[in-house]
Design a protein around this motif. Structure first.
Motif, PDB file in Angstrom:
ATOM      1  N   SER A 373       0.810  -1.223   0.000  1.00  0.00           N
ATOM      2  CA  SER A 373       0.000   0.000   0.000  1.00  0.00           C
ATOM      3  C   SER A 373       0.842   1.271   0.000  1.00  0.00           C
ATOM      4  N   SER A 374       0.360   2.336   0.682  1.00  0.00           N
ATOM      5  CA  SER A 374       0.996   3.655   0.505  1.00  0.00           C
ATOM      6  C   SER A 374       2.416   3.708   1.063  1.00  0.00           C
ATOM      7  N   ALA A 401       1.656  -8.729  -3.427  1.00  0.00           N
ATOM      8  CA  ALA A 401       1.338  -7.432  -2.829  1.00  0.00           C
ATOM      9  C   ALA A 401       0.108  -7.478  -1.933  1.00  0.00           C
ATOM     10  N   ILE A 403      -2.118  -7.416   1.552  1.00  0.00           N
ATOM     11  CA  ILE A 403      -2.013  -6.748   2.851  1.00  0.00           C
ATOM     12  C   ILE A 403      -2.200  -7.781   3.970  1.00  0.00           C
ATOM     13  N   GLY A 426       0.328   0.054   7.067  1.00  0.00           N
ATOM     14  CA  GLY A 426      -0.873   0.842   7.310  1.00  0.00           C
ATOM     15  C   GLY A 426      -1.766   0.196   8.353  1.00  0.00           C
ATOM     16  N   ASP A 427      -2.813   0.932   8.740  1.00  0.00           N
ATOM     17  CA  ASP A 427      -3.693   0.420   9.795  1.00  0.00           C
ATOM     18  C   ASP A 427      -4.492  -0.796   9.337  1.00  0.00           C
ATOM     19  N   LEU A 428      -4.977  -0.811   8.093  1.00  0.00           N
ATOM     20  CA  LEU A 428      -5.740  -1.986   7.654  1.00  0.00           C
ATOM     21  C   LEU A 428      -4.839  -3.210   7.581  1.00  0.00           C
ATOM     22  N   THR A 429      -3.619  -2.999   7.154  1.00  0.00           N
ATOM     23  CA  THR A 429      -2.664  -4.108   7.082  1.00  0.00           C
ATOM     24  C   THR A 429      -2.415  -4.673   8.482  1.00  0.00           C
ATOM     25  N   ASP A 455      -3.767   6.056   9.283  1.00  0.00           N
ATOM     26  CA  ASP A 455      -4.453   7.168   8.619  1.00  0.00           C
ATOM     27  C   ASP A 455      -5.924   6.822   8.414  1.00  0.00           C
ATOM     28  N   GLY A 457      -7.783   3.975   7.715  1.00  0.00           N
ATOM     29  CA  GLY A 457      -8.266   3.235   6.546  1.00  0.00           C
ATOM     30  C   GLY A 457      -7.242   3.191   5.432  1.00  0.00           C
ATOM     31  N   GLY A 458      -7.684   2.696   4.296  1.00  0.00           N
ATOM     32  CA  GLY A 458      -6.779   2.497   3.165  1.00  0.00           C
ATOM     33  C   GLY A 458      -6.632   3.769   2.344  1.00  0.00           C
ATOM     34  N   SER A 459      -5.589   4.535   2.641  1.00  0.00           N
ATOM     35  CA  SER A 459      -5.429   5.819   1.948  1.00  0.00           C
ATOM     36  C   SER A 459      -4.959   5.624   0.516  1.00  0.00           C
ATOM     37  N   ILE A 460      -4.458   4.450   0.215  1.00  0.00           N
ATOM     38  CA  ILE A 460      -3.952   4.217  -1.143  1.00  0.00           C
ATOM     39  C   ILE A 460      -5.011   4.531  -2.189  1.00  0.00           C
TER      40      ILE A 460
HETATM   41  C1  TPP Z   1      -5.142  -9.557   1.010  1.00  0.00           C
HETATM   42  C2  TPP Z   1      -5.436  -8.272   0.315  1.00  0.00           C
HETATM   43  N1  TPP Z   1      -6.685  -7.769   0.343  1.00  0.00           N
HETATM   44  C3  TPP Z   1      -6.960  -6.590  -0.258  1.00  0.00           C
HETATM   45  C4  TPP Z   1      -5.981  -5.894  -0.905  1.00  0.00           C
HETATM   46  C5  TPP Z   1      -6.323  -4.577  -1.591  1.00  0.00           C
HETATM   47  N2  TPP Z   1      -5.704  -3.469  -0.868  1.00  0.00           N
HETATM   48  C6  TPP Z   1      -4.568  -2.902  -1.274  1.00  0.00           C
HETATM   49  S1  TPP Z   1      -4.085  -1.664  -0.330  1.00  0.00           S
HETATM   50  C7  TPP Z   1      -5.414  -1.814   0.671  1.00  0.00           C
HETATM   51  C8  TPP Z   1      -5.612  -0.861   1.806  1.00  0.00           C
HETATM   52  C9  TPP Z   1      -4.495  -0.901   2.778  1.00  0.00           C
HETATM   53  O1  TPP Z   1      -4.747  -0.010   3.818  1.00  0.00           O
HETATM   54  P1  TPP Z   1      -3.664   0.339   4.907  1.00  0.00           P
HETATM   55  O2  TPP Z   1      -2.986  -0.889   5.349  1.00  0.00           O
HETATM   56  O3  TPP Z   1      -4.315   1.148   5.965  1.00  0.00           O
HETATM   57  O4  TPP Z   1      -2.584   1.166   4.122  1.00  0.00           O
HETATM   58  P2  TPP Z   1      -2.698   2.599   3.412  1.00  0.00           P
HETATM   59  O5  TPP Z   1      -3.449   2.404   2.140  1.00  0.00           O
HETATM   60  O6  TPP Z   1      -3.406   3.536   4.328  1.00  0.00           O
HETATM   61  O7  TPP Z   1      -1.296   2.951   3.182  1.00  0.00           O
HETATM   62  C10 TPP Z   1      -6.224  -2.859   0.259  1.00  0.00           C
HETATM   63  C11 TPP Z   1      -7.479  -3.265   0.931  1.00  0.00           C
HETATM   64  C12 TPP Z   1      -4.689  -6.464  -0.927  1.00  0.00           C
HETATM   65  N3  TPP Z   1      -3.656  -5.876  -1.523  1.00  0.00           N
HETATM   66  N4  TPP Z   1      -4.449  -7.627  -0.291  1.00  0.00           N
END
Ligand code: TPP
Length: 536
Positions: A373-374, A401, A403, A426-429, A455, A457-460
């Motif tokens: 991600s970001s 790639a 998460i 990131g927070d979702l990760t 941040d 949620g997923g800011s990407i």
């Molecule tokens: C297993 C999996 N599910 C969904 C995705 C799609 N995806 C890519 S980035 C992302 C959001 C990640 O959010 P966060 O970890 O908060 O990082 P940020 O985008 O804020 O940097 C998602 C859901 C993925 N890459 N891998």
């Protein structure tokens, strides 16, 4: 029991030194045999309850050690939980051996408890899926074949292999059972096939650039060849080539803005570049069609139109030796001047925090696992190239790639390397894999620090076309928040506490001193990088 013992003996003589085991009854014969091998000091064992985390930890150990790691599971859904890590291992060419226990063949498709079709479960990602019947007598040969396939010696590339093994009761050692003598001989790797002389390939090109993606440092001699030929290199963070004297920090911006981009005569791909659309566009061009440096058959050729695929030797990551002197090169001088002129600085709190993490990790020479991600993209834009740092090793699960599995992978890296590991994600990760912070009370601890750039949620997605669409209306913004950003209610500190990890929360400006304290034990640092984050 005899088959299980034979399997474990064959694993040891086949060079397997690490096993990750998830508990179960059908796999008990393997557990007893592995316990004996562990007691004899022949294997290191990590026990993990969650098979998904077990498999990602095995992936991390295999990344750190370069050797195949065995994963042991019971039957049923336990096996299916290995899929994400095995898929990553396939795409990233990491050797894993999944030993999945099963009921005997006569109980398949009968409704017997915990029995599903496991044999073909990994067909799409495994180098081989082999089944061993309960009374098999050729287990040693099959394990040896499986390991050869996992190492890429008899298959197109290193990767995962499944060995599905049926066991029949008794599943415990019987009185009078003699433990099998364990082999003494150490496994010897066959001599690696010699690859092309990379410097010769680069020297034959007029105005080349090397696009170094994830794990480009797994190619033997690449760093030396790039330096000896003064080839500009676009080095993604987990290529581990960003410190080379010909690496460029702002190559993505330069691709869009600099007239030099139009003068590139050849694009040479090493590793697995995935991070930016301009680079994807560059390596997809028919003219110049890319030249691929491939240590195995899992290489990147996005259009299938590569001008050449050059066979190169796989090397030990990070073992690059002394670099040669950088020769004079007007081509490189022009790129370096353009790079200095851009001097990109991070502008968002997330970008600044990511850079702070990079700088501290470089200073301390840490193993840094960067989440998808970001964060990794911020580092790709801003982590300064050409800076020497002793010991920094950057890892990322860029095969697919995902998460998922980030914390478990970091755990495996720490166990496998015996070094402290820092994760930044990131927070979702973090939420996706928070349960990987769980540790059995009898398991060794690790020095693992997870830095969560929160941040909300997923800011990407905000930086992609979805963000643009969200900005067009209130309904669009709501839809974006619900379906893409997906901020979560969970408390990062609460989860850390629940899993027994140390926890600190800070804002961007408080991060550097926390990092300077180093990585010791299991800790989580939450960095608030969103202005509108509510107090939780
Ligand atoms: C297993 C999996 N599910 C969904 C995705 C799609 N995806 C890519 S980035 C992302 C959001 C990640 O959010 P966060 O970890 O908060 O990082 P940020 O985008 O804020 O940097 C998602 C859901 C993925 N890459 N891998």
């Amino acid at each position: 029991m005899a088959t299980a013992r034979e399997i474990v003996t064959a694993l040891i003589s086949g060079g397997v030194r690490d096993v990750v085991l998830a508990p179960g009854s059908r796999s008990a014969p393997l557990a007893y045999a592995i316990a004996q091998a562990e007691a004899a000091g022949r294997v290191r064992v990590l026990v993990r309850v969650d098979e998904r985390a077990a498999a990602f930890s095995a992936l991390g150990i295999a990344l750190a050690t370069g050797h195949p790691v065995a994963i042991v599971t019971t039957s049923g859904t336990a096996v299916a939980n290995l899929y994400p890590a095995l898929a990553e291992a396939d795409a990233a060419a990491v050797p894993l051996l999944a030993l999945t226990a099963d009921r005997p063949r006569e109980l398949w498709r009968t409704g017997a408890n915990q029995t599903t079709n496991q044999v073909a479960m990994f067909d799409n990602v495994a180098r081989a899926c082999v089944h061993l019947d309960a009374d098999a007598t050729d287990a040693s040969a099959i394990v040896a074949e499986a390991l050869a396939a996992a190492r890429g010696l008899s298959s197109p590339a290193p990767g995962p292999v499944q060995l599905n093994v049926s066991f029949r009761p008794p599943l415990t050692p019987e009185t009078g059972d003699e433990p099998a003598p364990l082999p003494e001989a150490d496994w010897q790797a066959p001599p690696a096939p010699a690859g092309a002389d990379i410097a010769e390939v680069l020297a034959g090109l007029e105005a080349p650039v090397v696009v170094a993606g994830d794990k480009a440092d797994h190619i033997a001699g690449l760093a030396k060849a790039i330096t000896a030929t003064a080839t500009p290199v676009f080095a993604e963070p987990s290529s581990n080539l960003r410190d080379l004297p010909s690496a460029l920090t702002s190559y993505v911006a330069l691709l869009a803005e600099s007239p030099l981009a139009a003068e590139i005569s050849d694009v040479v791909i090493a590793g697995h570049p995935t991070l930016t659309r301009p680079v994807t566009e560059l390596i997809s061009r028919p003219d110049p069609a890319p030249i691929v440096l491939a240590a195995h058959d899992r290489y990147t050729d996005l259009t299938g139109g590569a001008a050449r695929v050059v066979r190169v030797a796989a090397g030990e990551p990070g073992a690059r030796g002394e670099l040669p002197q950088l020769p004079e090169s007007p081509w490189l001088t022009a790129w370096l001047a353009a790079d200095r002129a851009v001097a990109a600085r991070p502008t968002t709190p997330l970008e600044r925090a990511a850079l702070t993490v990079w700088q501290d990790s470089a200073r301390q020479g840490l193993d840094l696992l960067v989440g998808s991600s970001s964060t990794i993209r911020a580092l790709d834009r801003f982590a300064p190239a050409r800076e020497q740092h002793a010991g920094l090793r950057v890892w990322a699960n860029r095969g697919l790639a995902g998460i998922d599995g980030t914390i478990a992978t970091g755990w495996g890296l720490a166990l496998g390397s015996g070094r402290p590991v820092r994760i930044v994600c990131g927070d979702l990760t973090f939420f996706h894999d928070a349960s990987a912070l769980l540790r059995g009370t009898l398991e060794a601890g690790v020095d693992l620090q997870v830095i969560v750039l929160n941040d909300a949620g997923g800011s990407i997605f905000a930086g992609l076309e979805h963000g643009e669409l969200a900005a067009t209306s209130e309904a669009g913004a709501r839809r974006f928040a619900r379906y893409f950003a997906t901020e979560q209610t969970g408390s990062i500190g609460g989860l850390a506490a629940a899993y027994g990890a140390g926890f600190t929360r800070c804002r961007e400006e408080g991060l550097a001193p926390l990092l300077a304290a180093g990585v010791s034990g299991l800790t989580v640092i939450e960095v608030e990088v969103s202005a509108n984050l509510q107090d939780r």
